[in-house]
Scaffold this motif. Structure first.
Motif, PDB file in Angstrom:
ATOM      1  N   LEU A  54       3.076  38.580  64.498  1.00  0.00           N
ATOM      2  CA  LEU A  54       3.515  39.634  65.425  1.00  0.00           C
ATOM      3  C   LEU A  54       4.752  40.345  64.904  1.00  0.00           C
ATOM      4  N   SER A  55       5.664  39.588  64.304  1.00  0.00           N
ATOM      5  CA  SER A  55       6.892  40.201  63.799  1.00  0.00           C
ATOM      6  C   SER A  55       6.619  41.205  62.690  1.00  0.00           C
ATOM      7  N   GLU A  56       5.519  40.995  61.943  1.00  0.00           N
ATOM      8  CA  GLU A  56       5.177  41.922  60.867  1.00  0.00           C
ATOM      9  C   GLU A  56       4.415  43.138  61.378  1.00  0.00           C
ATOM     10  N   LYS A  57       3.938  43.079  62.637  1.00  0.00           N
ATOM     11  CA  LYS A  57       3.188  44.191  63.212  1.00  0.00           C
ATOM     12  C   LYS A  57       4.077  45.164  63.983  1.00  0.00           C
ATOM     13  N   VAL A  58       5.158  44.652  64.581  1.00  0.00           N
ATOM     14  CA  VAL A  58       6.010  45.499  65.414  1.00  0.00           C
ATOM     15  C   VAL A  58       6.878  46.390  64.530  1.00  0.00           C
ATOM     16  N   ALA A  59       7.613  47.291  65.179  1.00  0.00           N
ATOM     17  CA  ALA A  59       8.523  48.167  64.446  1.00  0.00           C
ATOM     18  C   ALA A  59       9.554  47.340  63.683  1.00  0.00           C
ATOM     19  N   LYS A  60      10.013  47.875  62.549  1.00  0.00           N
ATOM     20  CA  LYS A  60      10.888  47.127  61.650  1.00  0.00           C
ATOM     21  C   LYS A  60      12.141  46.619  62.348  1.00  0.00           C
ATOM     22  N   GLU A  61      12.728  47.441  63.233  1.00  0.00           N
ATOM     23  CA  GLU A  61      13.972  47.039  63.881  1.00  0.00           C
ATOM     24  C   GLU A  61      13.791  45.903  64.894  1.00  0.00           C
ATOM     25  N   TRP A  62      12.530  45.608  65.260  1.00  0.00           N
ATOM     26  CA  TRP A  62      12.253  44.505  66.192  1.00  0.00           C
ATOM     27  C   TRP A  62      11.801  43.242  65.492  1.00  0.00           C
ATOM     28  N   ARG A  63      11.623  43.294  64.161  1.00  0.00           N
ATOM     29  CA  ARG A  63      11.054  42.152  63.444  1.00  0.00           C
ATOM     30  C   ARG A  63      11.868  40.877  63.624  1.00  0.00           C
ATOM     31  N   LEU A  64      13.177  40.954  63.416  1.00  0.00           N
ATOM     32  CA  LEU A  64      14.004  39.754  63.514  1.00  0.00           C
ATOM     33  C   LEU A  64      14.131  39.279  64.953  1.00  0.00           C
ATOM     34  N   ARG A  65      14.126  40.201  65.901  1.00  0.00           N
ATOM     35  CA  ARG A  65      14.218  39.791  67.310  1.00  0.00           C
ATOM     36  C   ARG A  65      13.004  38.966  67.717  1.00  0.00           C
ATOM     37  N   VAL A  66      11.838  39.368  67.243  1.00  0.00           N
ATOM     38  CA  VAL A  66      10.618  38.609  67.552  1.00  0.00           C
ATOM     39  C   VAL A  66      10.686  37.224  66.914  1.00  0.00           C
ATOM     40  N   LYS A  67      11.131  37.154  65.652  1.00  0.00           N
ATOM     41  CA  LYS A  67      11.214  35.867  64.960  1.00  0.00           C
ATOM     42  C   LYS A  67      12.196  34.918  65.636  1.00  0.00           C
ATOM     43  N   GLN A  68      13.201  35.451  66.298  1.00  0.00           N
ATOM     44  CA  GLN A  68      14.223  34.611  66.906  1.00  0.00           C
ATOM     45  C   GLN A  68      13.725  33.874  68.148  1.00  0.00           C
ATOM     46  N   PHE A  69      12.495  34.175  68.601  1.00  0.00           N
ATOM     47  CA  PHE A  69      11.897  33.411  69.695  1.00  0.00           C
ATOM     48  C   PHE A  69      11.350  32.067  69.217  1.00  0.00           C
ATOM     49  N   LEU A  70      11.182  31.920  67.904  1.00  0.00           N
ATOM     50  CA  LEU A  70      10.561  30.705  67.367  1.00  0.00           C
ATOM     51  C   LEU A  70      11.261  29.413  67.806  1.00  0.00           C
ATOM     52  N   PRO A  71      12.582  29.286  67.646  1.00  0.00           N
ATOM     53  CA  PRO A  71      13.228  28.018  68.038  1.00  0.00           C
ATOM     54  C   PRO A  71      13.014  27.669  69.507  1.00  0.00           C
ATOM     55  N   PHE A  72      13.059  28.663  70.392  1.00  0.00           N
ATOM     56  CA  PHE A  72      12.892  28.391  71.825  1.00  0.00           C
ATOM     57  C   PHE A  72      11.464  27.932  72.133  1.00  0.00           C
ATOM     58  N   LEU A  73      10.480  28.577  71.523  1.00  0.00           N
ATOM     59  CA  LEU A  73       9.090  28.183  71.744  1.00  0.00           C
ATOM     60  C   LEU A  73       8.816  26.796  71.183  1.00  0.00           C
TER      61      LEU A  73
END
Length: 287
Positions: A54-73
């Motif tokens: 998903l992080s590679e599909k969204v806009a570039k400026e949102w890529r790291l924000r999406v990845k930062q959900f990993l630890p919580f999940l």
């Protein structure tokens, strides 16, 4: 004396209850536990894949924000699995929990103190955000991009594509250098070693031009050239930001290649290595 007697009696009761709990452990419960662990592992792998995709599909400026959900999940899956396992073997009653914590806690504490320390540091790290997935960090002398945030440690991909796992408890004793702190941009410093007699104004003009014309440069962020005079020559450092921290080394190569071309075109010289005479050879020749 009375206090010691009470403590001894409490320890005896805890031991007896622990024996009762262990007596209820059956092959079926162990099988269920393995199934729960397998499902938890599969869920974590699936979450990793989905979030990264998903992080590679969204806009570039949102890529790291999406990845930062990993630890919580990941933490949610692991916590759920732990609660289910405790309920399976302990029924989560107050007496059972007290019995297990009273007899096992000390042994587990000594056996897994480093592991527990890493887990606690990892939980604290989630909220302090010292490093997150996608950040470019230096921890314990290792530099690279954070590609995984586990319960015990963080995984870093180095510039040579090695995967280094660093326990979270490193943050207790080591500093954490974070180049981008969750942002796409990270400053890149490119060094140029030139001779003493170069035209400083011309070199600075070339470096500014090289940075401004690179396709990787984030033009809305500062571009700075600094100079330091050394005993061997002049050191110039070009400090600027790529559009994406992923392109750090491509960016540095691009800046270096084009700067060297312009230096050659303007006949800007590099430091000359001094030849140190061989003392032994000189003495032999003199004789």
């Amino acid at each position: 004396m009375i206090q010691n007697f009470i403590l001894a009696e409490s320890a005896t009761d805890a031991a007896s209850k622990t024996k009762e709990i262990l007596a209820q452990v059956t092959a079926w419960k162990i099988t269920q536990a393995f199934v729960i662990l397998a499902l938890a592992y599969a869920a974590i792998r699936l979450i990793d894949w989905l979030v990264i995709a998903l992080s590679e599909k969204v806009a570039k400026e949102w890529r790291l924000r999406v990845k930062q959900f990993l630890p919580f999940l990941r933490m949610g899956v692991l916590t759920s699995a732990l609660i289910i396992l405790m309920n399976l073997f302990l029924n989560l009653s107050q007496e059972n929990i007290f019995a297990v914590t009273g007899t096992v806690a000390v042994a587990v504490g000594f056996a897994f103190k480093d592991y527990v320390s890493s887990v606690i540091a990892g939980i604290i790290g989630i909220f302090e955000a010292s490093y997150r997935v996608g950040d470019r960090v230096t921890i314990g002398g290792e530099y690279g991009e954070v590609i995984g945030y586990g319960l015990r440690g963080v995984r870093i991909q180095t510039p040579t594509d090695n995967i280094v796992t660093i326990p979270h408890n490193q943050i207790w004793t080591s500093g954490v250098s974070n180049a981008n702190m969750g942002r796409l941009e990270a400053q890149v410093v490119t060094s140029f070693f030139l001779a003493h007699h170069v035209d400083v104004a011309l070199v600075e003009k070339i470096l500014y031009r090289v940075a401004h014309t690179s396709k990787y440069t984030h033009l809305q962020l500062p571009i700075v050239v600094i100079m330091e005079d050394c005993h061997w020559g002049s050191l110039f450092k070009l400090k600027c930001y790529p559009l994406d921290a992923r392109n750090e080394f491509l960016y540095k190569s691009d800046l270096t290649r084009r700067a060297k071309y312009l230096f050659s075109k303007q006949q800007i010289s590099y430091p000359q290595l001094l030849k140190i005479p061989d003392t032994a050879a000189s003495a032999t020749a003199h004789q």
